[in-house]
Design a protein around this motif. Sequence first.
Motif, short mmCIF file in Angstrom:
data_model
loop_
_atom_site.label_atom_id
_atom_site.label_comp_id
_atom_site.label_asym_id
_atom_site.label_seq_id
_atom_site.Cartn_x
_atom_site.Cartn_y
_atom_site.Cartn_z
N ILE A 50 7.23 52.88 -11.88
CA ILE A 50 6.36 51.75 -11.52
C ILE A 50 7.14 50.85 -10.58
CG2 ILE A 50 5.16 49.72 -12.38
CD1 ILE A 50 4.71 51.20 -14.98
N SER A 51 6.50 50.46 -9.49
CA SER A 51 7.15 49.55 -8.55
C SER A 51 6.21 48.39 -8.24
CB SER A 51 7.52 50.30 -7.27
OG SER A 51 6.37 50.77 -6.62
N VAL A 52 6.76 47.37 -7.66
CA VAL A 52 6.00 46.18 -7.29
C VAL A 52 5.89 46.13 -5.77
CG1 VAL A 52 5.97 43.66 -7.32
CG2 VAL A 52 6.78 44.93 -9.32
N ASP A 90 1.29 39.25 -2.46
CA ASP A 90 1.13 38.00 -1.72
C ASP A 90 -0.20 37.96 -0.99
OD1 ASP A 90 3.64 37.24 -2.60
OD2 ASP A 90 4.66 37.75 -0.72
N ALA A 91 -0.60 39.07 -0.38
CA ALA A 91 -1.88 39.13 0.33
C ALA A 91 -3.04 38.93 -0.64
CB ALA A 91 -2.02 40.46 1.08
N ARG A 92 -2.95 39.54 -1.82
CA ARG A 92 -3.98 39.39 -2.83
C ARG A 92 -4.08 37.94 -3.28
NH1 ARG A 92 -4.05 39.38 -8.37
NH2 ARG A 92 -5.91 40.23 -9.33
#
Length: 64
Positions: free
Chosen positions: A40-42, A48-50
């Motif tokens: 799992i990555s972020v 930020d766009a969301r």
Amino acid sequence: MLIIDRFEGDFAIVEISDGFINIPRIDLPSNAMEGDVLIISVDKDESDAREKRIDSMMNSLFKK
């Protein structure tokens, strides 16, 4: 560590440190198989766009 234990219908049964969780199969890569380890990555840019999109919607809803 997240390990795909098995598939049951539309879900992958994934082993976690203290048990199991169900993840919709559609949310996994199409080539995922039993025994595969998941990472799992972020995605900070997408996060930020969301946040900006949500702020914009909130501002348009609550204009004075």
